[in-house]
Design a protein around this motif. Structure first.
Motif, PDB file in Angstrom:
ATOM      1  N   VAL A  81     -30.397  19.599  19.995  1.00 32.14           N
ATOM      2  CA  VAL A  81     -30.228  20.700  20.944  1.00 32.14           C
ATOM      3  C   VAL A  81     -31.571  21.115  21.522  1.00 32.14           C
ATOM      4  CG1 VAL A  81     -29.482  23.089  21.192  1.00 32.14           C
ATOM      5  CG2 VAL A  81     -28.160  21.516  19.778  1.00 32.14           C
ATOM      6  N   ARG A  82     -32.580  21.207  20.665  1.00 36.69           N
ATOM      7  CA  ARG A  82     -33.901  21.610  21.133  1.00 36.69           C
ATOM      8  C   ARG A  82     -34.482  20.567  22.075  1.00 36.69           C
ATOM      9  NH1 ARG A  82     -38.164  24.833  20.527  1.00 36.69           N
ATOM     10  NH2 ARG A  82     -40.242  23.951  20.578  1.00 36.69           N
ATOM     11  N   GLY A  83     -34.311  19.293  21.715  1.00 37.06           N
ATOM     12  CA  GLY A  83     -34.844  18.240  22.577  1.00 37.06           C
ATOM     13  C   GLY A  83     -34.176  18.235  23.925  1.00 37.06           C
ATOM     14  N   GLY A  84     -32.852  18.398  23.920  1.00 41.20           N
ATOM     15  CA  GLY A  84     -32.137  18.434  25.187  1.00 41.20           C
ATOM     16  C   GLY A  84     -32.557  19.608  26.031  1.00 41.20           C
ATOM     17  N   SER A  85     -32.806  20.757  25.384  1.00 46.26           N
ATOM     18  CA  SER A  85     -33.231  21.936  26.128  1.00 46.26           C
ATOM     19  C   SER A  85     -34.589  21.731  26.765  1.00 46.26           C
ATOM     20  CB  SER A  85     -33.277  23.149  25.186  1.00 46.26           C
ATOM     21  OG  SER A  85     -31.998  23.431  24.672  1.00 46.26           O
ATOM     22  N   LEU A  86     -35.488  21.083  26.015  1.00 45.21           N
ATOM     23  CA  LEU A  86     -36.827  20.864  26.550  1.00 45.21           C
ATOM     24  C   LEU A  86     -36.794  19.899  27.724  1.00 45.21           C
ATOM     25  CD1 LEU A  86     -38.867  20.586  23.223  1.00 45.21           C
ATOM     26  CD2 LEU A  86     -38.933  22.458  24.879  1.00 45.21           C
ATOM     27  N   ARG A  87     -35.928  18.872  27.628  1.00 41.61           N
ATOM     28  CA  ARG A  87     -35.856  17.889  28.706  1.00 41.61           C
ATOM     29  C   ARG A  87     -35.202  18.471  29.954  1.00 41.61           C
ATOM     30  NH1 ARG A  87     -34.517  14.645  24.316  1.00 41.61           N
ATOM     31  NH2 ARG A  87     -32.283  14.855  24.743  1.00 41.61           N
ATOM     32  N   SER A  88     -34.196  19.326  29.756  1.00 36.62           N
ATOM     33  CA  SER A  88     -33.457  19.844  30.903  1.00 36.62           C
ATOM     34  C   SER A  88     -34.021  21.153  31.423  1.00 36.62           C
ATOM     35  CB  SER A  88     -31.990  20.055  30.510  1.00 36.62           C
ATOM     36  OG  SER A  88     -31.884  21.077  29.526  1.00 36.62           O
ATOM     37  N   GLY A  89     -34.885  21.784  30.645  1.00 30.91           N
ATOM     38  CA  GLY A  89     -35.406  23.083  31.046  1.00 30.91           C
ATOM     39  C   GLY A  89     -34.434  24.212  30.754  1.00 30.91           C
ATOM     40  N   ARG A  90     -33.410  23.957  29.944  1.00 34.24           N
ATOM     41  CA  ARG A  90     -32.423  24.967  29.605  1.00 34.24           C
ATOM     42  C   ARG A  90     -32.649  25.506  28.196  1.00 34.24           C
ATOM     43  NH1 ARG A  90     -26.731  22.259  31.732  1.00 34.24           N
ATOM     44  NH2 ARG A  90     -27.364  21.911  33.895  1.00 34.24           N
ATOM     45  N   VAL A  91     -32.066  26.693  27.955  1.00 36.78           N
ATOM     46  CA  VAL A  91     -32.193  27.301  26.634  1.00 36.78           C
ATOM     47  C   VAL A  91     -30.923  27.120  25.813  1.00 36.78           C
ATOM     48  CG1 VAL A  91     -33.867  29.002  27.419  1.00 36.78           C
ATOM     49  CG2 VAL A  91     -31.429  29.564  27.497  1.00 36.78           C
ATOM     50  N   GLY A  92     -29.867  26.576  26.431  1.00 34.89           N
ATOM     51  CA  GLY A  92     -28.636  26.325  25.689  1.00 34.89           C
ATOM     52  C   GLY A  92     -27.811  27.556  25.434  1.00 34.89           C
ATOM     53  N   ALA A  93     -27.845  28.521  26.361  1.00 31.34           N
ATOM     54  CA  ALA A  93     -27.068  29.754  26.195  1.00 31.34           C
ATOM     55  C   ALA A  93     -26.596  30.253  27.551  1.00 31.34           C
ATOM     56  CB  ALA A  93     -27.906  30.829  25.509  1.00 31.34           C
ATOM     57  N   ILE A  94     -25.431  30.880  27.558  1.00 29.08           N
ATOM     58  CA  ILE A  94     -24.950  31.576  28.747  1.00 29.08           C
ATOM     59  C   ILE A  94     -24.708  33.031  28.384  1.00 29.08           C
ATOM     60  CG2 ILE A  94     -23.892  29.508  29.731  1.00 29.08           C
ATOM     61  CD1 ILE A  94     -21.165  30.647  28.855  1.00 29.08           C
ATOM     62  N   GLY A  95     -24.644  33.886  29.389  1.00 29.86           N
ATOM     63  CA  GLY A  95     -24.445  35.308  29.136  1.00 29.86           C
ATOM     64  C   GLY A  95     -23.140  35.804  29.733  1.00 29.86           C
ATOM     65  N   LEU A  96     -22.583  36.833  29.130  1.00 35.74           N
ATOM     66  CA  LEU A  96     -21.387  37.495  29.651  1.00 35.74           C
ATOM     67  C   LEU A  96     -21.702  38.968  29.818  1.00 35.74           C
ATOM     68  CD1 LEU A  96     -18.362  37.549  30.413  1.00 35.74           C
ATOM     69  CD2 LEU A  96     -17.866  37.964  27.989  1.00 35.74           C
ATOM     70  N   MET A  97     -21.712  39.444  31.065  1.00 39.66           N
ATOM     71  CA  MET A  97     -21.896  40.868  31.345  1.00 39.66           C
ATOM     72  C   MET A  97     -20.545  41.549  31.274  1.00 39.66           C
ATOM     73  SD  MET A  97     -24.558  41.324  34.491  1.00 39.66           S
ATOM     74  CE  MET A  97     -26.218  40.674  34.433  1.00 39.66           C
ATOM     75  N   ILE A  98     -20.432  42.589  30.462  1.00 41.90           N
ATOM     76  CA  ILE A  98     -19.177  43.311  30.324  1.00 41.90           C
ATOM     77  C   ILE A  98     -19.344  44.755  30.793  1.00 41.90           C
ATOM     78  CG2 ILE A  98     -18.316  41.878  28.462  1.00 41.90           C
ATOM     79  CD1 ILE A  98     -19.232  44.008  26.501  1.00 41.90           C
ATOM     80  N   ALA A 125     -18.904  23.944  24.340  1.00 39.50           N
ATOM     81  CA  ALA A 125     -18.652  24.004  22.903  1.00 39.50           C
ATOM     82  C   ALA A 125     -19.923  24.214  22.089  1.00 39.50           C
ATOM     83  CB  ALA A 125     -17.935  22.733  22.454  1.00 39.50           C
ATOM     84  N   ASN A 126     -21.032  23.641  22.536  1.00 44.49           N
ATOM     85  CA  ASN A 126     -22.287  23.742  21.783  1.00 44.49           C
ATOM     86  C   ASN A 126     -23.278  24.708  22.418  1.00 44.49           C
ATOM     87  OD1 ASN A 126     -21.500  21.754  19.856  1.00 44.49           O
ATOM     88  ND2 ASN A 126     -21.954  20.157  21.357  1.00 44.49           N
ATOM     89  N   VAL A 127     -22.761  25.600  23.253  1.00 44.86           N
ATOM     90  CA  VAL A 127     -23.620  26.552  23.954  1.00 44.86           C
ATOM     91  C   VAL A 127     -23.456  27.946  23.355  1.00 44.86           C
ATOM     92  CG1 VAL A 127     -24.049  27.662  26.182  1.00 44.86           C
ATOM     93  CG2 VAL A 127     -23.552  25.225  26.088  1.00 44.86           C
ATOM     94  N   ALA A 128     -24.563  28.643  23.150  1.00 44.51           N
ATOM     95  CA  ALA A 128     -24.509  30.006  22.624  1.00 44.51           C
ATOM     96  C   ALA A 128     -24.053  30.968  23.715  1.00 44.51           C
ATOM     97  CB  ALA A 128     -25.889  30.417  22.113  1.00 44.51           C
ATOM     98  N   LEU A 129     -23.399  32.051  23.310  1.00 47.01           N
ATOM     99  CA  LEU A 129     -22.925  33.060  24.251  1.00 47.01           C
ATOM    100  C   LEU A 129     -23.559  34.400  23.910  1.00 47.01           C
ATOM    101  CD1 LEU A 129     -20.997  33.903  26.565  1.00 47.01           C
ATOM    102  CD2 LEU A 129     -19.283  34.383  24.809  1.00 47.01           C
ATOM    103  N   ALA A 130     -24.266  34.971  24.877  1.00 46.61           N
ATOM    104  CA  ALA A 130     -24.905  36.279  24.695  1.00 46.61           C
ATOM    105  C   ALA A 130     -24.126  37.322  25.482  1.00 46.61           C
ATOM    106  CB  ALA A 130     -26.355  36.235  25.179  1.00 46.61           C
ATOM    107  N   LEU A 131     -23.915  38.487  24.878  1.00 45.87           N
ATOM    108  CA  LEU A 131     -23.192  39.574  25.537  1.00 45.87           C
ATOM    109  C   LEU A 131     -24.172  40.605  26.084  1.00 45.87           C
ATOM    110  CD1 LEU A 131     -20.268  40.151  23.005  1.00 45.87           C
ATOM    111  CD2 LEU A 131     -20.194  38.909  25.168  1.00 45.87           C
ATOM    112  N   PHE A 132     -23.978  40.972  27.360  1.00 47.52           N
ATOM    113  CA  PHE A 132     -24.797  41.993  28.005  1.00 47.52           C
ATOM    114  C   PHE A 132     -23.897  43.172  28.366  1.00 47.52           C
ATOM    115  CE2 PHE A 132     -27.014  38.019  28.816  1.00 47.52           C
ATOM    116  CZ  PHE A 132     -28.324  38.345  28.524  1.00 47.52           C
ATOM    117  N   PRO A 133     -23.878  44.229  27.545  1.00 43.90           N
ATOM    118  CA  PRO A 133     -23.024  45.372  27.858  1.00 43.90           C
ATOM    119  C   PRO A 133     -23.583  46.202  29.002  1.00 43.90           C
ATOM    120  CG  PRO A 133     -24.335  45.843  25.916  1.00 43.90           C
ATOM    121  CD  PRO A 133     -24.617  44.408  26.286  1.00 43.90           C
ATOM    122  N   LEU A 134     -22.710  46.957  29.644  1.00 43.97           N
ATOM    123  CA  LEU A 134     -23.095  47.847  30.736  1.00 43.97           C
ATOM    124  C   LEU A 134     -24.119  48.867  30.247  1.00 43.97           C
ATOM    125  CD1 LEU A 134     -22.158  48.905  33.709  1.00 43.97           C
ATOM    126  CD2 LEU A 134     -20.934  50.625  32.384  1.00 43.97           C
TER     127      LEU A 134
END
Length: 395
Positions: A81-98, A125-134
């Motif tokens: 996961v770390r190697g893929g993130s470094l190669r793609s420039g991604r952190v492997g997470a998406i956010g959900l604003m509620i 499936a292998n991506v972390a999900l971060a919650l951003f509350p109002l």
């Protein structure tokens, strides 16, 4: 001074000899299985192995099962996961604003259904999900926008914005920072992928159902018009100040249907609960039931409608004999309560949003703004036992 590679190498010499004696020489150490090894053993290409873990939709289910079976037999742990993130420039997470505080995400039926839909998309499936509350202080422009900027910038690869108020600063920041995002329900932004329903049209159908049952003394419970803590009887000024697009659109549908039936704004009793939870709904229900002469109530969510049913039962108000009640959403609890409601595909919203975000993340930056997709899902009226025709009195 930050250690260099050489510094770390010298530090390694301080490992106790008792530990060194337990280490096997290089010739006896097990070689790490690579993606290339799996590809050779499975008789497929390396990209196919990568797809099996990261983009299963690119290969057949049978091929994916074959690759995973071979990988398991070889002891391949999967791509780094770390190697893929470094190669793609991604952190492997998406956010959900509620649209409320953090605990809301775990108890609100609509939000949990959305999360379920998001989780069903294999590409995430292998991506972390971060919650951003109002953050209400930012909505009222009394806080520092930098707080949200720090939370969003660099923390996620993309965002799903769920039912946020108009002009919410963090949404504008995500856009300004070129963070890919998809909106579910609100706000409606030009050039941004959107997943939702026809809230106005659905609200019109919801109110028309009560009108068709010959009700004219109608109350309305609205979850929240603005995230400012205000609750109570809604005036026209308050209605026109609404920043919650979903509730506003449904109210517009109610008012349109009422106007066609000869009912003005003042003829409808509209109470704002000030929130989306059961406690807010119970408070609004008590205010509504204190209004004499009402024969029906429409609620902008099932949470509000179910709260009204509970309070009505406690006060001895018979539903639907004395009061007809209709909700919106068709959450799981609605069927058990026999609630008449508007059904919307809550889980499907999450699936569509996740797919659209995945497409955005995989698309070149130059193509992300081209032809933003707009998905409008269908709704339907579900008639159960909480609404009933009002009989005309005999002359």
């Amino acid at each position: 001074m930050k250690p260099t590679v050489e510094d770390v190498g010298d530090a390694a010499c301080t490992i106790p000899s008792s530990v060194l004696q337990e280490l096997k020489p290089p010739s006896e150490m097990k070689r790490t299985v690579s993606m290339k090894d799996v590809a050779l053993a499975a008789g497929v290409s390396q990209p196919a192995v990568s797809y099996a873990y990261n983009k299963p939709s690119e290969i057949s289910e049978a091929q994916r099962e074959h690759i995973l079976k071979v990988a398991k037999k070889l002891g391949y742990p999967g791509p780094s996961v770390r190697g893929g993130s470094l190669r793609s420039g991604r952190v492997g997470a998406i956010g959900l604003m509620i649209s409320d505080e953090l605990p809301y995400a775990f108890v609100d039926p609509s939000t949990t259904s959305l999360l379920r839909g998001i989780g069903e998309i294999g590409e995430l499936a292998n991506v972390a999900l971060a919650l951003f509350p109002l953050q209400k202080d930012l909505v009222n422009h009394s806080g520092a926008p930098g707080n949200v900027s720090l939370a969003v910038r660099g923390f996620v690869d993309g965002l799903i914005v769920y039912n946020m108020p108009d002009d919410y600063p963090a949404v504008a920041m995500a856009s300004n920072q070129n963070i890919p995002f998809v909106v579910v329900d609100a706000p409606i932004l030009k050039g941004v992928p959107f997943v939702g329903i026809d809230d106005f049209g659905s609200g019109l159908i919801q109110m028309q159902h009560l009108l068709d049952l010959r009700h004219s003394k109608i109350g309305i419970i609205a979850d929240r018009l603005r995230p400012d803590g205000v609750r109570g009887r809604v005036t026209q000024d308050r209605f026109h100040q609404a920043t919650e697009n979903v509730v506003r659109a449904r109210l517009e549908g109610y008012l349109s249907a009422g106007k066609a039936a000869g009912l003005a704004f003042e003829d409808l009793t509209i109470v704002e609960a000030g929130g989306f939870d059961d406690a807010s709904g119970r408070w609004a229900a008590e205010q509504m039931l204190a209004c004499k002469g009402l024969t029906a109530v429409a609620a902008t969510s099932d949470v509000m409608a179910l709260a009204l049913l509970k309070v009505a039962g406690e006060q001895g108000v018979a539903v639907p004999e004395q009061l007809s009640v209709i909700g919106f959403d068709d959450i799981p609890e609605a069927a058990g309560a026999g609630l008449t409601t508007i059904r919307q595909p809550l889980i499907e919203k999450g699936r569509h949003a996740a797919r659209l975000l995945t497409e955005l993340l995989n698309a070149p930056p130059s193509k992300r703004a081209a032809g933003a997709t707009r998905v409008i899902l269908p709704t339907e009226l579900v008639v159960r036992s909480t609404t009933k025709s009002r009989r005309k009195k005999r002359s």
